[in-house]
Design a protein around this motif. Sequence first.
Motif, PDB file in Angstrom:
ATOM      1  N   GLY A 352      -3.186  -0.326   3.599  1.00 31.23           N
ATOM      2  CA  GLY A 352      -2.290   0.173   4.646  1.00 31.23           C
ATOM      3  C   GLY A 352      -1.107   0.929   4.084  1.00 31.23           C
ATOM      4  O   GLY A 352      -0.048   0.993   4.719  1.00 31.23           O
ATOM      5  N   GLN A 353      -1.265   1.516   2.893  1.00 34.62           N
ATOM      6  CA  GLN A 353      -0.163   2.228   2.251  1.00 34.62           C
ATOM      7  C   GLN A 353       0.369   3.365   3.112  1.00 34.62           C
ATOM      8  O   GLN A 353       1.573   3.590   3.191  1.00 34.62           O
ATOM      9  N   ALA A 354      -0.548   4.105   3.789  1.00 29.63           N
ATOM     10  CA  ALA A 354      -0.116   5.261   4.573  1.00 29.63           C
ATOM     11  C   ALA A 354       0.808   4.835   5.709  1.00 29.63           C
ATOM     12  O   ALA A 354       1.853   5.457   5.947  1.00 29.63           O
ATOM     13  N   GLU A 355       0.447   3.747   6.402  1.00 32.51           N
ATOM     14  CA  GLU A 355       1.287   3.261   7.502  1.00 32.51           C
ATOM     15  C   GLU A 355       2.642   2.793   6.986  1.00 32.51           C
ATOM     16  O   GLU A 355       3.682   3.028   7.611  1.00 32.51           O
ATOM     17  N   HIS A 356       2.629   2.124   5.818  1.00 30.75           N
ATOM     18  CA  HIS A 356       3.879   1.642   5.243  1.00 30.75           C
ATOM     19  C   HIS A 356       4.794   2.814   4.876  1.00 30.75           C
ATOM     20  O   HIS A 356       6.006   2.799   5.167  1.00 30.75           O
ATOM     21  N   LEU A 357       4.233   3.838   4.258  1.00 35.74           N
ATOM     22  CA  LEU A 357       5.030   5.002   3.875  1.00 35.74           C
ATOM     23  C   LEU A 357       5.560   5.737   5.109  1.00 35.74           C
ATOM     24  O   LEU A 357       6.674   6.251   5.104  1.00 35.74           O
ATOM     25  N   ASP A 358       4.736   5.782   6.164  1.00 34.08           N
ATOM     26  CA  ASP A 358       5.170   6.435   7.397  1.00 34.08           C
ATOM     27  C   ASP A 358       6.357   5.692   8.001  1.00 34.08           C
ATOM     28  O   ASP A 358       7.316   6.306   8.478  1.00 34.08           O
ATOM     29  N   TYR A 359       6.301   4.360   7.952  1.00 35.61           N
ATOM     30  CA  TYR A 359       7.431   3.569   8.451  1.00 35.61           C
ATOM     31  C   TYR A 359       8.687   3.832   7.626  1.00 35.61           C
ATOM     32  O   TYR A 359       9.789   4.003   8.172  1.00 35.61           O
TER      33      TYR A 359
END
Length: 606
Positions: A352-359
């Motif tokens: 879930g790295q992409a979601e974390h970076l987006d946050y």
Amino acid sequence: MTGRGYHLQTFGELRLTDAGGAVVVCPERGLLILAYLAASEREVASREKLAALIWPEREKAVAFNNLRSTLWRMRHLATGGGLVLSATEAEVTLGPVTSDLADFEAPNGSEEDFRKALSLWRETFLAFADLPPGRYADWVAEKRRDFTARLRGALIDGEKRFSDRAILRTASMHLLELEPADTAIIGLLERVSRSPLLEVASPRALSPPGAFSREMPVEVSAPDMVPVPRVALLPPAAFGSDPMLHAVSVAVIEDITIGLCGLRSMSVVAPYTAERIRDATDKAAFLEKHGVTYALDCHMSDLGLFTQLIFLPSDQIVWAERFPISPVGLLQQREQIAFHIARAVTHRVETGQAEHLDYLAHPEAYYAYLGGLRHLSGLGLPEVRRARRDFREALKHKQDLAPALSGMARTFVNEWLLTARADEELLSSAERYAREAIESSDGLPAAHREVGVVKLYQGDLDESLSSLDQAEQLSPHYADVLYSHADTLIHSSRPAEALEKLDKALSLNPLAPDAYLWSAAGASYSLGQYQECIGFVQRMKDKTPGGRLVAASWAMLGNYKKARHYRMRVLKANPTFDVDKWLAVIPFKEQWQKDLYREGLKKAGF
């Protein structure tokens, strides 16, 4: 404490008490001066230094004047404890004041000394004080680092001396919260745990247990480093009459926490902290205060241990599972459950790295979204419209934020329901936002759910069920999806199936929103279970939306006095309500269901 003198508490809440233990009222900046003097070796500082530290934003003359005024107030405290400090024209000296800093002087002494130091350290030095910016804040940060280093050294020194393994595990997990990559503490935690750290394979090579992965998921250079996701594993609250089963479930969560402490791809909140935040209801405040990205929420029931991993920035359930726990074979169950949960959490967090970076790139959008979500827990029009404002604010910060688009759709559907005016424009707006949410994130269950709800009220029951079935496949344990699926089943003239889904939704979300109970009331009414219908409405926080059902139920039970009472309450809230117009737009697959609702409402006097 007896006699003259004072005691200064610097860890956690900053406060001064007198010899009798009573809190001494004094200016906050004065307390900051006391803390600085108490932490210095000489317990003395120049006026010039204190003025610059405590009032860095003021001109020198103003800062000196503020210091003089504060010192005057500190010297004239209304207590019998003597002077808390003394001052000359050049220097300020601490008076007869002891402090909790003394309990941190020998953390590497006895086991009890270490326990006291750990307890203080967990409260954090000057945790709640309003620190002056600049040099004072830098000094506090340096002191905190020093306390951490001293505690770490005492922990390593005490490994072979201390008999209480639990205190060593607790201290290790707290230190790994701050520095997940501290290999010395990871190794110590392995040695003092009841067993080797939980063996979890990397999601890039999932395999049977064999080696605990401590590799970073992606190699990045130092300038590109970003904070790793922070995970809180919230232990289940006590449930049922078998304390052993609850103890095992709590131990499982501790096992997983210990195991995940060895991963560098995430930071894990220690059990002590997780217990304190378990009952938080405001997810936005929870996220902001503790920096938690994922929460593993756990509940015990007669069916076993239910776990769900929530991505807090969007309040999305990304994984859920139920594990049976029985008194037979507890140890083996504990190991198996711990392994499967840890592997799932590791996989979901690391992928879930992409979601974390987006946050991390758009925190304001996510905070606004969570604020809107909080308002949506109610069913009143003011709450719905407040939620819409928050969702619009989130979309200003990130126009394609799928959860906020989905939230906008929910507000228009709820307004359509609450106003009962059959306003097609509201449903059209809801569908537009829901479609945009799917376009932005096709895998978002909530977006498919909103399409299903819109299609329900547009009368397309087949497409509604199809969209809700897709949402449920994406997230089988998402209580909101189950509730909406159940609502469509009610209108599809399948109220018994609907109640089964609502029972599951209520078991997954015990503190359910009013909408769940409202829907359960409607299903009960369709089954002729009028007392049960009234009971569900009575459990709602805001009972106004369920007023029509209660009036109809009392009428069907023959109590026309109560039916008329609730009819008057409904008409007071919505004077333009018309039974025939309302039923003309509410879709029911089979006519008997509409006739039953009309009968009750007409008997109630609508």
